[in-house]
Motif scaffolding. Structure first.
Motif, PDB file in Angstrom:
ATOM      1  N   UNK A 285       0.855  -1.264   0.065  1.00 49.84           N
ATOM      2  CA  UNK A 285      -0.020  -0.023  -0.215  1.00 49.84           C
ATOM      3  C   UNK A 285       0.759   1.480  -0.118  1.00 49.84           C
ATOM      4  N   UNK A 286       2.032   1.180   0.770  1.00 50.38           N
ATOM      5  CA  UNK A 286       2.732   2.275   0.945  1.00 50.38           C
ATOM      6  C   UNK A 286       3.426   2.748  -0.639  1.00 50.38           C
ATOM      7  N   UNK A 287       3.769   1.752  -1.130  1.00 51.41           N
ATOM      8  CA  UNK A 287       4.453   1.904  -2.636  1.00 51.41           C
ATOM      9  C   UNK A 287       3.436   2.522  -3.363  1.00 51.41           C
ATOM     10  N   UNK A 288       2.147   1.924  -3.646  1.00 52.94           N
ATOM     11  CA  UNK A 288       1.027   2.430  -4.399  1.00 52.94           C
ATOM     12  C   UNK A 288       0.898   3.899  -4.156  1.00 52.94           C
ATOM     13  N   UNK A 289       0.514   4.161  -2.755  1.00 54.42           N
ATOM     14  CA  UNK A 289       0.303   5.901  -2.458  1.00 54.42           C
ATOM     15  C   UNK A 289       1.393   6.561  -2.953  1.00 54.42           C
ATOM     16  N   UNK A 290       2.773   6.371  -2.643  1.00 59.76           N
ATOM     17  CA  UNK A 290       3.824   7.034  -2.746  1.00 59.76           C
ATOM     18  C   UNK A 290       4.054   7.292  -4.536  1.00 59.76           C
ATOM     19  N   UNK A 291       3.820   6.124  -5.252  1.00 54.67           N
ATOM     20  CA  UNK A 291       4.023   6.184  -6.427  1.00 54.67           C
ATOM     21  C   UNK A 291       3.136   7.079  -7.376  1.00 54.67           C
ATOM     22  N   UNK A 292       1.716   7.179  -6.853  1.00 60.40           N
ATOM     23  CA  UNK A 292       0.852   8.089  -7.247  1.00 60.40           C
ATOM     24  C   UNK A 292       1.245   9.377  -7.082  1.00 60.40           C
ATOM     25  N   UNK A 293       1.639   9.928  -5.603  1.00 62.51           N
ATOM     26  CA  UNK A 293       1.701  11.176  -5.443  1.00 62.51           C
ATOM     27  C   UNK A 293       3.050  11.550  -6.138  1.00 62.51           C
ATOM     28  N   UNK A 294       4.085  10.750  -6.366  1.00 64.71           N
ATOM     29  CA  UNK A 294       5.383  11.369  -6.962  1.00 64.71           C
ATOM     30  C   UNK A 294       5.045  11.542  -8.383  1.00 64.71           C
ATOM     31  N   UNK A 295       4.158  11.184  -9.114  1.00 67.13           N
ATOM     32  CA  UNK A 295       3.982  11.308 -10.593  1.00 67.13           C
ATOM     33  C   UNK A 295       3.376  12.826 -10.556  1.00 67.13           C
ATOM     34  N   UNK A 296       2.865  13.300  -9.581  1.00 67.15           N
ATOM     35  CA  UNK A 296       2.465  14.837  -9.680  1.00 67.15           C
ATOM     36  C   UNK A 296       3.631  15.473  -9.368  1.00 67.15           C
ATOM     37  N   UNK A 297       3.601  16.728  -9.339  1.00 69.65           N
ATOM     38  CA  UNK A 297       4.728  17.723  -9.087  1.00 69.65           C
ATOM     39  C   UNK A 297       5.242  18.433 -10.369  1.00 69.65           C
ATOM     40  N   UNK A 298       6.673  19.123  -9.981  1.00 71.41           N
ATOM     41  CA  UNK A 298       7.207  19.805 -11.292  1.00 71.41           C
ATOM     42  C   UNK A 298       7.544  18.627 -12.413  1.00 71.41           C
ATOM     43  N   UNK A 299       7.414  19.375 -13.534  1.00 73.26           N
ATOM     44  CA  UNK A 299       7.853  18.409 -14.635  1.00 73.26           C
ATOM     45  C   UNK A 299       9.315  18.550 -15.025  1.00 73.26           C
ATOM     46  N   UNK A 300       9.776  18.158 -16.193  1.00 74.01           N
ATOM     47  CA  UNK A 300      11.322  18.041 -16.558  1.00 74.01           C
ATOM     48  C   UNK A 300      11.390  18.519 -17.923  1.00 74.01           C
ATOM     49  N   UNK A 301      12.428  19.114 -18.244  1.00 73.57           N
ATOM     50  CA  UNK A 301      12.566  19.767 -19.589  1.00 73.57           C
ATOM     51  C   UNK A 301      11.541  20.675 -20.179  1.00 73.57           C
ATOM     52  N   UNK A 302      10.742  20.668 -21.380  1.00 74.39           N
ATOM     53  CA  UNK A 302      10.012  21.663 -21.636  1.00 74.39           C
ATOM     54  C   UNK A 302       8.561  21.211 -21.143  1.00 74.39           C
ATOM     55  N   UNK A 303       8.373  20.302 -20.687  1.00 74.80           N
ATOM     56  CA  UNK A 303       6.968  19.811 -20.096  1.00 74.80           C
ATOM     57  C   UNK A 303       6.270  20.679 -19.092  1.00 74.80           C
ATOM     58  N   UNK A 304       4.979  20.661 -18.924  1.00 79.72           N
ATOM     59  CA  UNK A 304       4.416  21.799 -17.820  1.00 79.72           C
ATOM     60  C   UNK A 304       4.763  21.071 -16.475  1.00 79.72           C
ATOM     61  N   UNK A 305       3.591  21.492 -15.602  1.00 77.18           N
ATOM     62  CA  UNK A 305       3.820  21.053 -13.922  1.00 77.18           C
ATOM     63  C   UNK A 305       2.572  20.326 -13.716  1.00 77.18           C
ATOM     64  N   UNK A 306       2.380  19.488 -12.580  1.00 78.91           N
ATOM     65  CA  UNK A 306       1.048  18.918 -12.019  1.00 78.91           C
ATOM     66  C   UNK A 306       1.068  19.261 -10.724  1.00 78.91           C
ATOM     67  N   UNK A 307       0.192  20.266 -10.359  1.00 80.92           N
ATOM     68  CA  UNK A 307       0.015  20.580  -8.771  1.00 80.92           C
ATOM     69  C   UNK A 307      -1.116  19.647  -8.432  1.00 80.92           C
ATOM     70  N   UNK A 308      -0.530  19.227  -7.293  1.00 76.96           N
ATOM     71  CA  UNK A 308      -1.569  18.003  -6.889  1.00 76.96           C
ATOM     72  C   UNK A 308      -2.186  18.332  -5.462  1.00 76.96           C
ATOM     73  N   UNK A 309      -3.613  17.899  -5.355  1.00 78.21           N
ATOM     74  CA  UNK A 309      -4.316  18.043  -4.138  1.00 78.21           C
ATOM     75  C   UNK A 309      -5.178  16.757  -3.896  1.00 78.21           C
ATOM     76  N   UNK A 310      -4.290  16.052  -2.735  1.00 77.40           N
ATOM     77  CA  UNK A 310      -5.053  14.679  -2.474  1.00 77.40           C
ATOM     78  C   UNK A 310      -5.620  14.684  -1.267  1.00 77.40           C
ATOM     79  N   UNK A 311      -6.679  14.497  -1.281  1.00 70.82           N
ATOM     80  CA  UNK A 311      -7.818  14.119  -0.103  1.00 70.82           C
ATOM     81  C   UNK A 311      -7.422  13.086   0.740  1.00 70.82           C
ATOM     82  N   UNK A 312      -7.697  13.115   2.131  1.00 71.96           N
ATOM     83  CA  UNK A 312      -7.478  11.566   2.872  1.00 71.96           C
ATOM     84  C   UNK A 312      -8.849  11.675   3.720  1.00 71.96           C
ATOM     85  N   UNK A 313      -9.165  10.562   3.755  1.00 71.10           N
ATOM     86  CA  UNK A 313     -10.712  10.505   4.664  1.00 71.10           C
ATOM     87  C   UNK A 313     -10.208   9.856   5.886  1.00 71.10           C
ATOM     88  N   UNK A 314      -9.928  10.684   7.030  1.00 73.24           N
ATOM     89  CA  UNK A 314      -9.523  10.048   8.304  1.00 73.24           C
ATOM     90  C   UNK A 314     -10.490   9.888   9.350  1.00 73.24           C
TER      91      UNK A 314
END
Length: 439
Positions: A285-314
């Motif tokens: 589970x930890x790897x699945x969550x971290x992989x999803x979150x890491x795909x968001x964020x600043x891009x590389x080279x000439x690509x754009x960026x993904x600003x991520x908002x992740x909700x957690x139901x606690x």
């Protein structure tokens, strides 16, 4: 026919398969299906179609042996029979297109709003890797959000990833819709994972509204659907966000919620034979969550960026439960919504003292950081003395800091509920006025 339409038609034709490997159902039990005849061609994670009479169901390859393939059907296996035909469809992909903006789509790229939908020219893997760590840009400039508290005390910058931590009914979905409408971005991609069926239409029509939908792609998998659909919804939405990012766009990605994504993965992993550990969640589970979150964020080279908002139901406002703990450690900030604040009628019900934006102090200048620090210091002083104040045990003049906190608290509390359409500078000017309420 336009070039875009011709390209879309070519993509549809290219996606057609003249032949596919075929196996047969050999055993059914425990929620999974054992299939013979596909071991030589199938790969872990591949999609299959299970044909029973005039019905077809999807499934995913969970495990393989030399002579059997274990399939998790999309739904309960009731009605399936021995020797039913199973065709191998290949790797799980989705083909986003620019025309998907303004549409509501399921995790397989099929329309949910009753209108035809074009397939994109490029099929993308659902579980793509993030950009190379050494090639990614740093966080970008501060973003206008349409909410005073995020313009000032909890700044959001381009490429940042934040979490919204809240119990049910505290205003999480409403806050997500406000950010979807207000945050500066070229396109918003919203994953509704395990949402109640009746609320998808309400979210699109009333909460998000025409203004929000005009720049949004909504991918939805409702709570009654299989864990395969619910888990795939988050992956598919991220793949759509990456499609726009790779064109140089700034994408706002929103996932509601990561908790339901993790619960769907738990069901699948346990069916595949993985052992549950902390509160029933398997180690993967930890790897699945971290992989999803890491795909968001600043891009590389000439690509754009993904600003991520992740909700957690606690559940029960437990910020140390496994999903919240995993996500909090990988994000660039977290925002805690408090039920007590919501019950007294202030929305968004943000508990500022338990929330943090890791874009600070770089996201603000010296004067702005001083205003933020002062606001936090006064709110902290009021919080520590609140019980005495409400009980009438605090005597005015005992502590100058608490005296000041008492005077500015009503205006600061109102400030955190304000919408701000005039920009970041206007939000800081308003914050300065609130702090100046004390002589």
């Amino acid at each position: 026919m336009t070039n875009a339409s011709f390209a879309a038609l070519n993509a549809e034709i290219a996606a057609l398969r003249r032949a596919a490997p075929v196996g047969r159902v050999a055993e059914i039990g425990g929620g999974t299906v054992q299939v013979a005849g596909l071991s030589a061609q199938a790969r872990l994670g591949d999609m299959v179609s299970i044909h029973h009479r005039d019905q077809t169901r999807r499934g995913e390859v969970l495990a393989m042996t030399r002579d059997r393939v274990t399939i998790l059907p999309d739904g309960v296996p009731d009605g399936l029979a021995i020797d039913d035909r199973v065709t191998l469809q290949g790797a799980a992909t989705i083909a986003p297109d620019d025309s998907w903006v303004g549409r509501v789509i399921d995790p397989f790229g099929q329309p949910l709003d009753g209108r035809p939908l074009l397939r994109g020219c490029e099929a993308r893997m659902l579980q793509a890797g993030p950009p190379a760590a050494t090639m990614r840009r740093g966080l970008g400039p501060r973003l206008e959000t349409g909410l005073a508290v995020f313009n000032t005390l909890l700044p959001l910058v381009r490429g940042q990833r934040i979490g919204l931590f809240a119990g049910s009914g505290v205003g999480k979905s409403t806050l997500l819709s406000q950010l979807a409408r207000g945050v500066q971005a070229d396109v918003a991609v919203i994953a509704l994972v395990g949402e109640r069926g009746r609320e998808v239409r309400e979210f699109v029509d009333n909460v998000l509204g025409p203004e929000g939908m005009a720049r949004s792609v909504v991918l939805a998998a409702t709570s009654d659907q299989s864990p395969l659909m619910r888990r795939r919804a988050a992956w598919a939405a991220m793949s759509v966000a990456e499609h726009f990012r790779d064109q140089g766009a700034h994408v706002l990605f929103m996932c509601d919620s990561v908790t339901r994504f993790a619960e769907a993965h738990r069901e699948i992993a346990l069916a595949a034979g993985e052992q549950g550990s902390l509160r029933g969640y398997p180690p993967s589970t930890a790897q699945m969550i971290m992989n999803l979150a890491e795909r968001a964020g600043p891009g590389a080279g000439g690509t754009g960026d993904i600003t991520g908002v992740f909700s957690v139901l606690v559940a029960g406002s437990d910020m140390d439960e496994p999903v919240a703990d995993i996500l909090r450690g990988v994000l660039d900030g977290h925002v805690v919504l408090d039920r007590e604040i919501a019950e007294r009628g202030r929305f968004p019900a943000i508990d500022l003292l338990r929330s943090v934006s890791r874009s600070l102090p770089a996201a603000a200048d010296a004067n702005e950081n001083e205003l933020i620090a002062t606001a936090r210091r006064l709110l902290g002083a009021y919080d520590r003395a609140e019980m005495m104040i409400q009980a009438g045990l605090y005597a005015s003049g005992s502590d100058p800091l608490i005296d000041q906190a008492i005077r500015v608290w009503p205006s600061l509390d109102r400030f955190m509920a304000e919408e701000e359409t005039s920009g970041i500078a206007a939000s800081f000017a308003r914050l300065a006025d609130c702090l100046g309420a004390a002589p």
